[in-house]
Scaffold this motif. Structure first.
Motif, PDB file in Angstrom:
ATOM      1  N   ASP A   1       0.982   5.672  -5.643  1.00  0.00           N
ATOM      2  CA  ASP A   1      -0.119   5.745  -4.673  1.00  0.00           C
ATOM      3  C   ASP A   1      -0.114   7.084  -3.927  1.00  0.00           C
ATOM      4  O   ASP A   1      -1.167   7.660  -3.658  1.00  0.00           O
TER       5      ASP A   1
ATOM      6  N   ILE B   1       2.265  -3.331   0.742  1.00  0.00           N
ATOM      7  CA  ILE B   1       2.400  -2.087   1.515  1.00  0.00           C
ATOM      8  C   ILE B   1       1.315  -1.085   1.119  1.00  0.00           C
ATOM      9  O   ILE B   1       0.774  -0.373   1.973  1.00  0.00           O
ATOM     10  N   ASN B   2       0.960  -1.022  -0.151  1.00  0.00           N
ATOM     11  CA  ASN B   2      -0.141  -0.142  -0.557  1.00  0.00           C
ATOM     12  C   ASN B   2      -1.436  -0.542   0.151  1.00  0.00           C
ATOM     13  O   ASN B   2      -2.239   0.316   0.520  1.00  0.00           O
TER      14      ASN B   2
ATOM     15  N   SER C   1      -0.401  -3.085  -7.391  1.00  0.00           N
ATOM     16  CA  SER C   1       0.920  -2.846  -7.951  1.00  0.00           C
ATOM     17  C   SER C   1       0.879  -3.262  -9.413  1.00  0.00           C
ATOM     18  O   SER C   1       0.494  -4.389  -9.724  1.00  0.00           O
TER      19      SER C   1
ATOM     20  N   PRO D   1       5.098  -3.943  -3.181  1.00  0.00           N
ATOM     21  CA  PRO D   1       4.321  -2.697  -3.135  1.00  0.00           C
ATOM     22  C   PRO D   1       2.825  -2.931  -3.021  1.00  0.00           C
ATOM     23  O   PRO D   1       2.114  -2.112  -2.413  1.00  0.00           O
TER      24      PRO D   1
ATOM     25  N   HIS E   1       3.188   6.428   4.296  1.00  0.00           N
ATOM     26  CA  HIS E   1       4.140   5.385   3.904  1.00  0.00           C
ATOM     27  C   HIS E   1       4.568   4.596   5.128  1.00  0.00           C
ATOM     28  O   HIS E   1       4.674   5.140   6.224  1.00  0.00           O
TER      29      HIS E   1
ATOM     30  N   LEU F   1      12.162   6.328   1.324  1.00  0.00           N
ATOM     31  CA  LEU F   1      11.891   4.935   1.684  1.00  0.00           C
ATOM     32  C   LEU F   1      13.161   4.126   1.847  1.00  0.00           C
ATOM     33  O   LEU F   1      14.234   4.500   1.360  1.00  0.00           O
TER      34      LEU F   1
ATOM     35  N   ARG G   1       4.882   2.738  -4.923  1.00  0.00           N
ATOM     36  CA  ARG G   1       4.582   3.506  -3.711  1.00  0.00           C
ATOM     37  C   ARG G   1       4.342   4.969  -4.063  1.00  0.00           C
ATOM     38  O   ARG G   1       3.400   5.588  -3.588  1.00  0.00           O
TER      39      ARG G   1
END
Lengths: 790, 264
Positions: free
Chosen positions: A385, A753-754, A459, A750, A767, A189, A382
């Motif tokens: 997940d 983005i999750n 998160s 996060p 991702h 990442l 991240r």
């Protein structure tokens, strides 16, 4: 009288002056006979300075002086110092290249100052700057942090591009654990580079008093005493006794105003040279290319799991961009404020992290709201997940299974930190309830009917505030103390001024600290003033960063109040003709236990300053106490953030439709201010996740160099946040407080983005790097540009 | 900014005279582009001729099947005009979506189209609605007005007096904002007129353009589904950190459909 003490959601005392335009910012300060400085900055990212001819500029109308690097070097002016020494794996010190105030021989990033024109007016300075004859010979530039370590990469400094190669944790233990892994979750990442963009650009006014030999610097700083120490001792060689640094009202910092900057040193140095006060205010474009930037990591990480989904070990390999020079605290951010947080809220027994820091031809990088902890939280949340997906486990279940149990505190992580308190189950439950997590699948199905992709992301994070203690930080390379100072001055009629070494630039200290004092002394908020930001008024201070102002600064206030109350009790005992041990102090009254004999706080204060009936043989007059507090440990705020997004697959636009944050920030002094802090942090975290990105081209030109191209989050990008707290008390400070300034920016990226990855799960996405812009999302949905997604 | 002479004429004739007398003079309308450009020292005009005192230049009239807007009319006034909302609601809505309230309270239609920023909104309206631009010396059809990036048919010293929009049967504007600036990354104005459909695209290329394939499809059948499979080529479209040309080309299609749906 009702006292607005701890827990009262009172309106901020300072807001009247801010909302009516009566704040006093550095640019509002104009000194008699002042002149204006205009910085001529590099337009190329890497070049040799061949020649600078200042003759024409010096002769231009209104010009007072023109200065270049060699002028300062001739005065033996030091380079801008770095406040944290990180050591390499082998124990050797990091590469610490010189950082001249004005460039010498080479420029190393777009925005690097080359020359300064000082003139009667700013316009004249700018006119004259165009007459400077500057010849630069371009050198190849290195921009990307991975490129910086490649063989043959252009060298930013003579010692090469590696600043340090550092590690933490137990590599052998981790390797052994990976051998026994049932599954391994992996991630590569990028943590995107950000620009802080406080509303107020930086500014500085330098002044010199020929009669007394005293220098004054007015500056946009989060920590004026630190600037006085660094600039006085290392750069300009001025004793602190003759250097006053004032940081008046400051309009936001987010970390970017912690550091000692070239412009501050320049105006202070130049003031006696030109015999007049020298003023500089950044234009917004200068802020983009001269304020320290944030984040900018590339990381590979692997998490080993057993067959039950328990985390066995985490290994992390990070490269962190320092930019062209070391900013004041840059080396500490991707090391002691990042890798030490890699346990997160989990019981992962073995962790090993390697961090390489590199120089590139970009603006220096340093702490930005969260500073290291957002990078850690993003990585952990991240990979958790991804681990859940690998294991076929529910994302809530895998977290709960690995949470540090609530009865396991104090909890020692394998990466140095010891968490004192927390309840990660409670905050997760709070956030799940607030967002109706159970009802999500129905909302996803409803969205699908309208052609929208809905996703939810969790998160669960922990962070570390109030960096401490000084002796341990010192052993780890800190070149400064990390305590705080408070001076409580009770005036003869019982009103109080607090002089704090912390600095408010949006945090609301003038209210929160006043509430602490009101609670303790039983007096009204209108009887209390909070003074900060002036080294001539405040005994000492380390300033405000790292969410330390309440946990560290507030504790210093409590310690000073302890001394005040102790002394006041002695005075009361004398007046009431009782033993000191029998004096009780409550609601602003000193009472002899078991009697109705009492004295008010105001009467005691007056007696302390008019000591006619006073134990002068044993007690000094006056009621004015100072305390320094050095924390025993960090504090560890944590919590759960849950984000719900809806994606328009036709355009790639991600809309944050709901967001719940349930945070444990320790005891809450002012719930309204806490809520506001979380709101601001969430806005910046969502900004990082979806919008903000500092982009350089391969020559080091800043392509996102203005608000036309750097996307700031705006009110209409954000939902109405569902903010709550579920607190546990900090066990090692008297208030039980932890800190709230950064939690929003740490926990939220996060979660966003999750949620985005969840929304796109049917597209095989594991991702997405931040920011998840519409173009990136569209490329995924469109099946085209696979580079946008893994 | 650099020094310049400042003039504030009261009549168009005086303004024209001032601009004719000085080739390096610049006309100032709402100043939403010129003032930032001056502040950043990116322009060095010898003089600025401020048009804001010329009374005849501002105003809105609806007559003869046309909406006529004076060149110095502010975006906010167009957006709020009951007459425009009634006669040509798509134009009021477009004006209401320009910039932010500060911009809308200063920016003018004449300034916007004279500047012809590739991402400006009004040029799309002019082109899609077949507007006529009236200057101090002539009338120019929109199709002949927008020539290229920041380039128009205006001659040096020529001043726009007003813009006339024929009232279409239906029209709508759909904009996809550039995330940072919120200028049009892609903006599409569609109009159904007696002589067929017109589709103008802004933000996507060096200058506003008409999308003839979409016009043909919509002229045949005015509904969003008519645009299925009709594509703009990414060749020659803008590409920047926010959107590569292929993404812009895709957005042109999406915004065109949304505009048609919004127009009804």
């Amino acid at each position: 009288m009702a006292i607005d003490g701890i827990g009262a959601a009172v309106r901020r005392k300072e807001d009247y002056r801010f909302l009516t335009g009566q704040g006093n910012y550095t640019d509002d300060i104009s000194r008699p006979n002042q002149v204006h400085a205009y910085f001529v900055r590099a337009q190329t990212a890497h070049a040799k300075i061949v020649r600078i001819d200042t003759a024409k500029a010096k002769a231009a109308e209104g010009v007072v002086a023109v200065f270049t690097g060699p002028d300062m070097a001739a005065d033996a002016i030091g380079g801008l110092p770095c406040g944290w020494l990180v050591k390499n794996k082998d124990g050797s010190p990091m590469q610490e290249p010189a950082h001249p105030v004005l460039a010498l021989e080479r420029v190393r990033h777009v925005g690097d100052p080359i020359a300064v024109v000082v003139a009667e007016t700013l316009s004249q300075a700018k006119d004259a700057a165009e007459l400077l004859d500057i010849e630069l010979a371009d050198l190849p530039a290195v921009v990307g942090l991975v490129d910086a370590l490649k063989p043959g990469a252009p060298a930013v400094h003579a010692g090469g591009n590696l600043c340090f190669d550092w590690h933490i944790g137990d590599a052998d233990q981790v390797a052994a654990a990976f051998k026994n892994a049932y599954k391994v979750a992996k991630i590569d990442l990028v943590n995107n580079r950000l620009i802080a963009n406080p509303m107020e650009p930086r500014a500085a006014v330098g002044e010199y008093d020929r009669a007394t030999g005293e220098y004054t610097l007015f500056t946009t700083s989060q920590n004026p005493h630190v600037i006085r120490l660094l600039m006085g001792a290392f750069v300009l060689h001025i004793p602190e006794s003759r250097l006053r640094v004032v940081a008046p009202d400051v309009g936001g910092g987010f970390g970017s105003k912690i550091y000692h900057y070239a412009e501050e040193a320049f105006v202070t140095w130049a003031a006696p040279k030109v015999g007049r006060p020298v003023k500089w205010t950044a234009e917004r474009g200068e802020s983009f290319m001269s304020d320290a930037q944030g984040r900018d990591h590339v990381t590979h990480a692997e998490l080993a799991l057993d067959k039950n989904g328990k985390f066995l070990a985490l290994k992390v390999n990070t490269i962190a961009n320092m930019g062209a020079y070391l900013s004041t605290f840059a080396p500490a951010i991707p090391t002691y404020l990042y890798a030490t947080l890699l346990a997160g809220v989990y019981t992962t027994p073995a962790i090993y992290a390697e961090v390489k820091a590199v120089f590139t031809n970009t603006v220096p990088v340093d702490a930005y709201r969260g500073a290291g902890r957002p990078e850690a939280a993003f990585l952990i949340e991240r990979i958790v997940d991804i681990a859940a997906a690998e294991m076929g486990m529910d994302r809530v279940e895998i977290r709960k299974r690995n949470f540090i149990p609530t009865n396991a505190f104090p909890y020692q992580t394998p990466v140095a930190l010891q968490y004192d308190s927390g309840d990660y189950f409670a905050t997760l439950e709070g956030a799940m309830k607030a967002i109706d997590y159970a009802g999500f699948e129905a909302r996803r199905a409803a969205a699908k009917k309208h052609g929208k992709l809905r996703g939810i992301g969790i998160s669960t994070y922990v962070e570390a505030c109030g960096i401490a203690p000084s002796n341990i930080a010192g052993a780890l390379g800190a070149r400064a103390g990390l305590y705080e100072c408070a001076n409580v001055r009770v005036h003869p009629t019982g009103s109080v001024t607090l002089f704090t070494g912390c600095h408010s630039h949006g945090q609301g200290h003038e209210t929160t600290y006043a509430q602490l004092i009101a609670e303790r002394l039983g007096i009204g908020l209108d009887q209390i003033e909070v003074s900060h930001g002036d080294t001539n008024k405040i005994p000492f201070g380390m300033g405000t960063y790292g969410s330390r102002s309440l946990a560290v600064g507030g504790t210093a206030v409590v310690k000073a109040l302890d001394k005040i109350v102790d002394k006041a009790k002695k005075i009361a005992a004398h007046l009431l003709e009782a033993a000191e041990a029998d004096i009780e102090f409550k609601d602003g009254k000193f009472t002899v236990a078991g009697t109705d004999k009492s004295k008010s706080f105001g009467e005691i204060a007056l007696t302390a300053y008019v000591p006619h009936n006073y134990p002068l043989e044993t007690l000094e007059p006056g009621l004015d106490e100072t305390a320094f507090y050095d924390p025993k440990n960090f504090t560890f705020p944590g919590g759960a953030h849950i984000c719900e997004v809806e994606i328009d697959p036709q355009t790639g636009v991600v809309k944050v439709v709901d967001f719940a944050a349930c945070d444990d920030v320790g005891r809450v002094v002012n719930p309204m201010i806490v809520e506001g802090q979380v709101h601001g942090g969430l806005a910046q975290g969502i900004g990082q996740a979806l919008m903000e990105e500092c982009v350089y081209d391969d020559k080091g030109q800043l392509r996102s160099g203005s608000f036309m191209d750097y996307t700031m989050p705006r009110a209409d990008d954000l939902p109405s946040f569902k903010v709550s707290t579920a607190i546990t008390l900090c066990t090692h400070n008297p208030l039980g407080v932890k800190g709230v300034g950064e939690v929003g920016a740490i926990g939220s990226p996060p979660a966003v983005i999750n949620a985005v990855v969840d929304a796109l799960k049917d597209y095989g996405v594991r991702h997405i790097d931040m920011p998840a812009t519409p173009q990136k999302i569209w490329a995924i949905v469109n099946g085209g540009h696979r580079m946008a997604a893994e | 900014m650099y020094d310049f002479a400042y003039h504030k004429p009261a009549t168009v004739a005086d303004a024209v005279k001032l601009l004719a007398a000085d080739g390096d003079a610049k006309a100032l309308a709402g100043g939403q582009t010129l003032i930032p450009t001056l502040k950043q020292r990116l322009a060095k005009p010898s003089a600025v001729v401020d048009l804001s005192a010329i009374k005849d230049l501002a105003g809105i009239a609806v007559a003869g099947g046309k909406v006529t807007i004076g060149a110095m009319t502010r975006h906010g006034d167009v957006a709020a005009s009951a007459d425009v909302k009634k006669a040509l609601p798509a134009l009021a809505a477009l004006a209401d979506g320009i910039g932010d309230p500060q911009v809308r309270n200063r920016g003018t239609i004449g300034g916007s189209i004279a500047n012809n920023d590739p991402a400006a909104d009004y040029p799309a309206a002019c082109l899609a609605l077949g507007a006529t631009i009236k200057t101090n010396s002539r009338e120019i059809p929109a199709d002949a007005f927008f020539l290229g990036m920041f380039e128009t048919a205006l001659k040096p010293g020529e001043i726009i007096l007003s813009v006339s929009f024929p009232i279409p049967e239906k029209a709508a504007y759909a904009k996809f904002g550039q995330p940072a600036s919120r200028y049009a990354l892609v903006g599409v104005m569609v109009a159904k007129t007696a002589s067929g459909a017109r589709v103008a695209v802004t933000g996507a290329a060096a200058a506003v353009f008409r999308w003839s394939e979409a016009e043909a499809a919509l002229s045949k059948s005015w509904n969003a589904a008519s645009l299925d499979g009709v594509k703009v080529s990414p060749d020659g479209l803008n590409s920047d950190i926010h959107a590569a040309a292929d993404y812009r080309a895709h957005l042109v299609g999406v915004m065109a459909k949304r505009a048609v749906t919004a127009a009804g």
